[in-house]
Write a protein that holds these residues in place. Sequence first.
Motif, PDB file in Angstrom:
ATOM      1  N   UNK A  19      26.909 -85.471  17.657  1.00  0.00           N
ATOM      2  CA  UNK A  19      25.609 -85.347  17.347  1.00  0.00           C
ATOM      3  C   UNK A  19      24.933 -84.484  18.533  1.00  0.00           C
ATOM      4  N   UNK A  20      24.194 -83.670  18.068  1.00  0.00           N
ATOM      5  CA  UNK A  20      23.357 -82.880  19.041  1.00  0.00           C
ATOM      6  C   UNK A  20      22.036 -83.482  18.844  1.00  0.00           C
ATOM      7  N   UNK A  21      21.376 -83.975  20.124  1.00  0.00           N
ATOM      8  CA  UNK A  21      20.261 -85.121  20.307  1.00  0.00           C
ATOM      9  C   UNK A  21      18.903 -84.320  20.276  1.00  0.00           C
ATOM     10  N   UNK A  22      18.896 -82.777  20.306  1.00  0.00           N
ATOM     11  CA  UNK A  22      17.598 -82.174  20.379  1.00  0.00           C
ATOM     12  C   UNK A  22      17.871 -80.666  19.931  1.00  0.00           C
ATOM     13  N   UNK A  23      17.131 -80.155  18.702  1.00  0.00           N
ATOM     14  CA  UNK A  23      17.705 -79.089  18.517  1.00  0.00           C
ATOM     15  C   UNK A  23      16.477 -78.650  17.379  1.00  0.00           C
ATOM     16  N   UNK A  24      16.013 -77.496  17.128  1.00  0.00           N
ATOM     17  CA  UNK A  24      15.100 -76.916  16.150  1.00  0.00           C
ATOM     18  C   UNK A  24      15.676 -76.037  15.116  1.00  0.00           C
ATOM     19  N   UNK A  25      15.613 -76.041  13.827  1.00  0.00           N
ATOM     20  CA  UNK A  25      16.413 -75.413  13.196  1.00  0.00           C
ATOM     21  C   UNK A  25      15.659 -74.516  12.177  1.00  0.00           C
ATOM     22  N   UNK A  26      14.647 -74.806  11.393  1.00  0.00           N
ATOM     23  CA  UNK A  26      13.713 -73.734  10.838  1.00  0.00           C
ATOM     24  C   UNK A  26      12.278 -74.122  11.090  1.00  0.00           C
ATOM     25  N   UNK A  27      11.639 -73.225  11.934  1.00  0.00           N
ATOM     26  CA  UNK A  27      10.393 -73.554  12.320  1.00  0.00           C
ATOM     27  C   UNK A  27       9.278 -72.333  12.616  1.00  0.00           C
ATOM     28  N   UNK A  28       8.124 -72.201  12.311  1.00  0.00           N
ATOM     29  CA  UNK A  28       7.327 -71.417  12.539  1.00  0.00           C
ATOM     30  C   UNK A  28       5.997 -71.797  13.353  1.00  0.00           C
ATOM     31  N   UNK A  29       6.264 -71.975  14.774  1.00  0.00           N
ATOM     32  CA  UNK A  29       5.133 -73.003  15.374  1.00  0.00           C
ATOM     33  C   UNK A  29       3.763 -71.987  15.176  1.00  0.00           C
ATOM     34  N   UNK A  30       2.752 -72.775  14.641  1.00  0.00           N
ATOM     35  CA  UNK A  30       1.471 -71.758  14.401  1.00  0.00           C
ATOM     36  C   UNK A  30       0.901 -70.975  15.614  1.00  0.00           C
ATOM     37  N   UNK A  31       1.120 -71.673  16.750  1.00  0.00           N
ATOM     38  CA  UNK A  31       0.649 -71.043  17.913  1.00  0.00           C
ATOM     39  C   UNK A  31       1.403 -69.782  18.434  1.00  0.00           C
ATOM     40  N   UNK A  32       2.723 -69.744  18.249  1.00  0.00           N
ATOM     41  CA  UNK A  32       3.653 -68.704  18.589  1.00  0.00           C
ATOM     42  C   UNK A  32       3.372 -67.555  17.324  1.00  0.00           C
ATOM     43  N   UNK A  33       3.063 -68.064  16.081  1.00  0.00           N
ATOM     44  CA  UNK A  33       2.618 -67.087  15.248  1.00  0.00           C
ATOM     45  C   UNK A  33       1.591 -66.151  15.497  1.00  0.00           C
ATOM     46  N   UNK A  34       0.548 -67.114  15.977  1.00  0.00           N
ATOM     47  CA  UNK A  34      -0.868 -66.525  16.336  1.00  0.00           C
ATOM     48  C   UNK A  34      -0.635 -65.442  17.635  1.00  0.00           C
ATOM     49  N   UNK A  35       0.255 -65.758  18.471  1.00  0.00           N
ATOM     50  CA  UNK A  35       0.558 -64.968  19.746  1.00  0.00           C
ATOM     51  C   UNK A  35       1.668 -63.916  19.458  1.00  0.00           C
ATOM     52  N   UNK A  36       1.999 -63.781  18.024  1.00  0.00           N
ATOM     53  CA  UNK A  36       2.945 -62.645  17.695  1.00  0.00           C
ATOM     54  C   UNK A  36       4.335 -62.742  18.641  1.00  0.00           C
ATOM     55  N   UNK A  37       4.697 -63.946  19.060  1.00  0.00           N
ATOM     56  CA  UNK A  37       5.970 -64.144  19.736  1.00  0.00           C
ATOM     57  C   UNK A  37       7.153 -64.228  18.526  1.00  0.00           C
ATOM     58  N   UNK A  38       7.379 -63.196  17.998  1.00  0.00           N
ATOM     59  CA  UNK A  38       8.574 -63.480  17.257  1.00  0.00           C
ATOM     60  C   UNK A  38       9.905 -64.028  17.697  1.00  0.00           C
ATOM     61  N   UNK A  39      10.226 -63.887  18.926  1.00  0.00           N
ATOM     62  CA  UNK A  39      11.531 -64.908  19.261  1.00  0.00           C
ATOM     63  C   UNK A  39      11.386 -66.212  19.114  1.00  0.00           C
ATOM     64  N   UNK A  40      10.198 -66.980  19.045  1.00  0.00           N
ATOM     65  CA  UNK A  40      10.076 -68.230  18.883  1.00  0.00           C
ATOM     66  C   UNK A  40      10.010 -68.629  17.555  1.00  0.00           C
ATOM     67  N   UNK A  41       9.972 -67.719  16.418  1.00  0.00           N
ATOM     68  CA  UNK A  41      10.083 -68.084  15.268  1.00  0.00           C
ATOM     69  C   UNK A  41      11.234 -68.067  14.546  1.00  0.00           C
ATOM     70  N   UNK A  42      11.932 -69.416  14.277  1.00  0.00           N
ATOM     71  CA  UNK A  42      13.143 -69.448  13.621  1.00  0.00           C
ATOM     72  C   UNK A  42      12.692 -69.637  12.032  1.00  0.00           C
TER      73      UNK A  42
END
Length: 330
Positions: A19-42
């Motif tokens: 088991x990997x105990x801490x990952x992110x697989x598909x997510x679009x954090x609203x904060x980073x969407x608003x900041x237009x930080x594409x690298x942080x949008x999976x």
Amino acid sequence: MSFIRTFHGDIEPSKLGFTYSHEHIVCRPPYWVEQEKDDLLLDDREKSKLDVQDFKNLGGQAIVDATAVDYGRDVQAVKEIAEETGVTIIGTAGFNKSFLWDAPIPEHVKRLTGDYDRYSEWIEAKSINELADFVIREVEEGLEGTTIRGGQVKFGTGYNRITPLEEKTLRAVARAHHETKAPLHSHTEAGTMGLEQIELLKSEGINLEYISFGHMDRNPDPYYHEKVAQTGALLSFDGISKIKYAPESTRIQCILELVKKGYEDQILVSGDTARKSYYKHYDYGLGLEYIIGKWVPRFIDEANQNGFDGAKLINKFFIQNPARCFTFKK
């Protein structure tokens, strides 16, 4: 009866596997969407799936998706990836850290949170117990109104500080834990404020053996790690491959220091792979295959050189300890 709650129902702890105990697989954090930080949008299900498949191909069996409601989960996409790859995935109820709350609440979440435009407004308006009720529903009924139930509850605090709203969500999550018996997970920004979180958790009557503290390797301080470990809590070294923060030698040395002191049963390892540039199939990064394919053999070699049984420790960090950490204690 003890069990682990996954995207596809409850399983026996012995069935979890590597088991990997801490990952992110598909997510679009609203904060980073608003900041237009594409690298942080999976935000590409197929690319994320390819990385999960790489993990599976090398023997990986389970992933804890540590994405809370305020970090833009795509519950259905992650469920489909779990189904299509055969990897067991554990979901997360609760919250992240406060600066992310200065962001719009997506429409599908507003149906559950009420008539608030931003996460900060919602968290400010609700009582601790009302927020706890929200977390409880995500564990007992389903994440974001689905039937996919959360397998752990999470809170977070910022760098070298705990804001009033962060304390509020910490207490809400602690109360949700008491009600549901779900395992607890803490986000510590840059590995700070773990001891301060512990004092707040104690005031809520939390047994610290039921919590994992994230990002401990971002603060590579063996004395601090020992103080956290003395409480019985688990320490998550989940920044593997992030050399911009520290070389792998530093992380491995910190882990082996804990092992020397007798805390090998309280260590988790993962990558917190939350950027396109960390993923192999988004942007040529090291990907989800890196830890199991490259870091594990290196760790075994270094541990053996230092007089430890490296393979035995890997079994602890990736199989035995996660099976215990993510179990509901009924």
